[in-house]
Design a protein around this motif. Structure first.
Motif, PDB file in Angstrom:
ATOM      1  N   ALA A  54      11.984  -1.924  -2.837  1.00 62.63           N
ATOM      2  CA  ALA A  54      11.204  -0.703  -2.596  1.00 62.63           C
ATOM      3  C   ALA A  54      11.006   0.062  -3.903  1.00 62.63           C
ATOM      4  O   ALA A  54       9.904   0.553  -4.183  1.00 62.63           O
ATOM      5  N   TYR A  55      12.049   0.150  -4.706  1.00 63.33           N
ATOM      6  CA  TYR A  55      11.945   0.839  -5.997  1.00 63.33           C
ATOM      7  C   TYR A  55      10.886   0.174  -6.880  1.00 63.33           C
ATOM      8  O   TYR A  55      10.029   0.849  -7.462  1.00 63.33           O
ATOM      9  N   THR A  56      10.959  -1.142  -6.976  1.00 64.73           N
ATOM     10  CA  THR A  56      10.006  -1.883  -7.802  1.00 64.73           C
ATOM     11  C   THR A  56       8.577  -1.706  -7.294  1.00 64.73           C
ATOM     12  O   THR A  56       7.657  -1.456  -8.079  1.00 64.73           O
ATOM     13  N   GLU A  57       8.401  -1.827  -5.995  1.00 69.21           N
ATOM     14  CA  GLU A  57       7.051  -1.640  -5.437  1.00 69.21           C
ATOM     15  C   GLU A  57       6.543  -0.230  -5.691  1.00 69.21           C
ATOM     16  O   GLU A  57       5.405  -0.045  -6.120  1.00 69.21           O
ATOM     17  N   ASN A  58       7.364   0.775  -5.402  1.00 71.82           N
ATOM     18  CA  ASN A  58       6.928   2.168  -5.543  1.00 71.82           C
ATOM     19  C   ASN A  58       6.613   2.534  -6.993  1.00 71.82           C
ATOM     20  O   ASN A  58       5.665   3.269  -7.252  1.00 71.82           O
ATOM     21  N   ASN A  59       7.420   2.049  -7.923  1.00 70.60           N
ATOM     22  CA  ASN A  59       7.304   2.497  -9.303  1.00 70.60           C
ATOM     23  C   ASN A  59       6.459   1.595 -10.203  1.00 70.60           C
ATOM     24  O   ASN A  59       6.124   2.010 -11.315  1.00 70.60           O
ATOM     25  N   PHE A  60       6.123   0.425  -9.729  1.00 72.34           N
ATOM     26  CA  PHE A  60       5.327  -0.472 -10.556  1.00 72.34           C
ATOM     27  C   PHE A  60       4.096  -0.986  -9.802  1.00 72.34           C
ATOM     28  O   PHE A  60       2.972  -0.644 -10.160  1.00 72.34           O
ATOM     29  N   THR A  61       4.321  -1.756  -8.758  1.00 74.22           N
ATOM     30  CA  THR A  61       3.212  -2.381  -8.044  1.00 74.22           C
ATOM     31  C   THR A  61       2.250  -1.354  -7.467  1.00 74.22           C
ATOM     32  O   THR A  61       1.039  -1.418  -7.714  1.00 74.22           O
ATOM     33  N   LEU A  62       2.774  -0.404  -6.701  1.00 75.90           N
ATOM     34  CA  LEU A  62       1.893   0.578  -6.054  1.00 75.90           C
ATOM     35  C   LEU A  62       1.290   1.544  -7.061  1.00 75.90           C
ATOM     36  O   LEU A  62       0.162   2.010  -6.892  1.00 75.90           O
ATOM     37  N   ALA A  72      -4.768   4.303  -2.766  1.00 72.62           N
ATOM     38  CA  ALA A  72      -4.697   3.034  -2.019  1.00 72.62           C
ATOM     39  C   ALA A  72      -3.286   2.712  -1.530  1.00 72.62           C
ATOM     40  O   ALA A  72      -3.118   1.990  -0.551  1.00 72.62           O
ATOM     41  N   SER A  73      -2.277   3.253  -2.184  1.00 71.82           N
ATOM     42  CA  SER A  73      -0.898   2.913  -1.816  1.00 71.82           C
ATOM     43  C   SER A  73      -0.258   3.913  -0.860  1.00 71.82           C
ATOM     44  O   SER A  73       0.902   3.742  -0.476  1.00 71.82           O
ATOM     45  N   GLN A  74      -0.968   4.925  -0.460  1.00 73.32           N
ATOM     46  CA  GLN A  74      -0.376   5.997   0.350  1.00 73.32           C
ATOM     47  C   GLN A  74       0.308   5.466   1.613  1.00 73.32           C
ATOM     48  O   GLN A  74       1.431   5.859   1.938  1.00 73.32           O
TER      49      GLN A  74
END
Length: 109
Positions: A54-62, A72-74
């Motif tokens: 979740a950290y990686t997705e929130n801080n990098f991918t999204l 788009a990531s909301q």
């Protein structure tokens, strides 16, 4: 030429550990301390991987997605908040398990 899907491996790994945890939770003897500690250990590993993901997705991918398409990531970010609350509740339940658990409580878990 094959296409490498960079998002497949992490999600496949998460599905694998989630499946292992659910399977173990459904078949262990909760009165057996060794089995219960194995479940807790697997759960801690699973929660760590979910938190890291979740950290990686929130801080990098999204963040990169939002850079390309604002907002788009909301939906994904809102889902991560809901999932984190559910995860914390499950972590609390898992931490509180002991060999004095009733069969009904074990089934509910």
């Amino acid at each position: 030429m094959s296409h490498f899907k960079i998002y497949s491996a992490p999600h496949k790994g998460l599905r694998n550990i989630l499946s292992k945890f659910v399977n173990m939770a459904g078949c262990i003897d909760y009165k057996n301390e060794t089995s219960l500690q194995m479940l807790k250990s697997l759960g801690r590993e699973m929660f760590m991987l979910l938190d890291n993901h979740a950290y990686t997705e929130n801080n990098f991918t999204l963040q990169n997605l939002d850079f390309k398409v604002s907002g788009a990531s909301q939906h994904d970010r809102e889902e991560h908040i809901k999932i984190a609350k559910l995860q914390r509740n499950l972590e609390t339940l898992l931490d509180g398990l002991n060999t004095l658990i009733s069969n009904d409580e074990a089934h509910l878990f």
